[in-house]
Design a protein around this motif. Structure first.
Motif, PDB file in Angstrom:
ATOM      1  N   GLU A 140      88.613  22.294  24.583  1.00 23.62           N
ATOM      2  CA  GLU A 140      89.651  22.277  23.547  1.00 23.62           C
ATOM      3  C   GLU A 140      89.685  23.595  22.790  1.00 23.62           C
ATOM      4  O   GLU A 140      90.749  24.092  22.435  1.00 23.62           O
ATOM      5  N   TYR A 183      81.241  17.857  17.305  1.00 22.14           N
ATOM      6  CA  TYR A 183      80.893  19.205  16.839  1.00 22.14           C
ATOM      7  C   TYR A 183      79.382  19.361  16.667  1.00 22.14           C
ATOM      8  O   TYR A 183      78.704  18.500  16.126  1.00 22.14           O
ATOM      9  N   CYS A 240      88.172  23.190  14.383  1.00 22.54           N
ATOM     10  CA  CYS A 240      87.806  21.827  14.778  1.00 22.54           C
ATOM     11  C   CYS A 240      86.495  21.375  14.126  1.00 22.54           C
ATOM     12  O   CYS A 240      86.043  20.255  14.365  1.00 22.54           O
ATOM     13  N   HIS A 282      81.428  25.416  20.367  1.00 18.97           N
ATOM     14  CA  HIS A 282      82.750  25.945  20.688  1.00 18.97           C
ATOM     15  C   HIS A 282      82.709  26.931  21.855  1.00 18.97           C
ATOM     16  O   HIS A 282      83.715  27.203  22.472  1.00 18.97           O
ATOM     17  N   CYS A 319      83.404  24.549  24.768  1.00 24.83           N
ATOM     18  CA  CYS A 319      84.392  23.492  24.540  1.00 24.83           C
ATOM     19  C   CYS A 319      85.744  23.843  25.179  1.00 24.83           C
ATOM     20  O   CYS A 319      86.305  24.914  24.942  1.00 24.83           O
ATOM     21  N   CYS A 344      86.335  17.394  14.697  1.00 31.17           N
ATOM     22  CA  CYS A 344      85.799  17.039  16.009  1.00 31.17           C
ATOM     23  C   CYS A 344      84.547  16.178  15.859  1.00 31.17           C
ATOM     24  O   CYS A 344      83.578  16.577  15.212  1.00 31.17           O
TER      25      CYS A 344
END
Length: 65
Positions: free
Chosen positions: A21, A11, A4, A16, A19, A8
């Motif tokens: 997702e 970002y 991503c 991450h 996150c 994203c």
């Protein structure tokens, strides 16, 4: 590489780890790995059976020349 990272809009370095997702992505990847492992295990067992049957058939034959 984080998939991503380029797509994203939110970002940031290290984002991450929190996150949702990213966690969903990891869960999907883990599920796919499990499915692949199960498929390969099944195929391995089928191949083992076929090889055993083939060896039993060929071991009982006598070849005369």
């Amino acid at each position: 590489m984080i998939p991503c990272k380029n797509t994203c809009p939110h970002y940031a370095e290290g984002c991450h780890k929190d996150c949702a997702e990213w966690k969903q992505f990891l869960a999907r990847e883990q599920q796919q790995r499990r499915k692949k492992e199960a498929y390969l295990k099944m195929q391995n067992e089928l191949n083992r059976i076929l090889i055993r049957q083939y060896r039993q058939l060929t071991a009982s034959r006598r070849y005369y020349y």
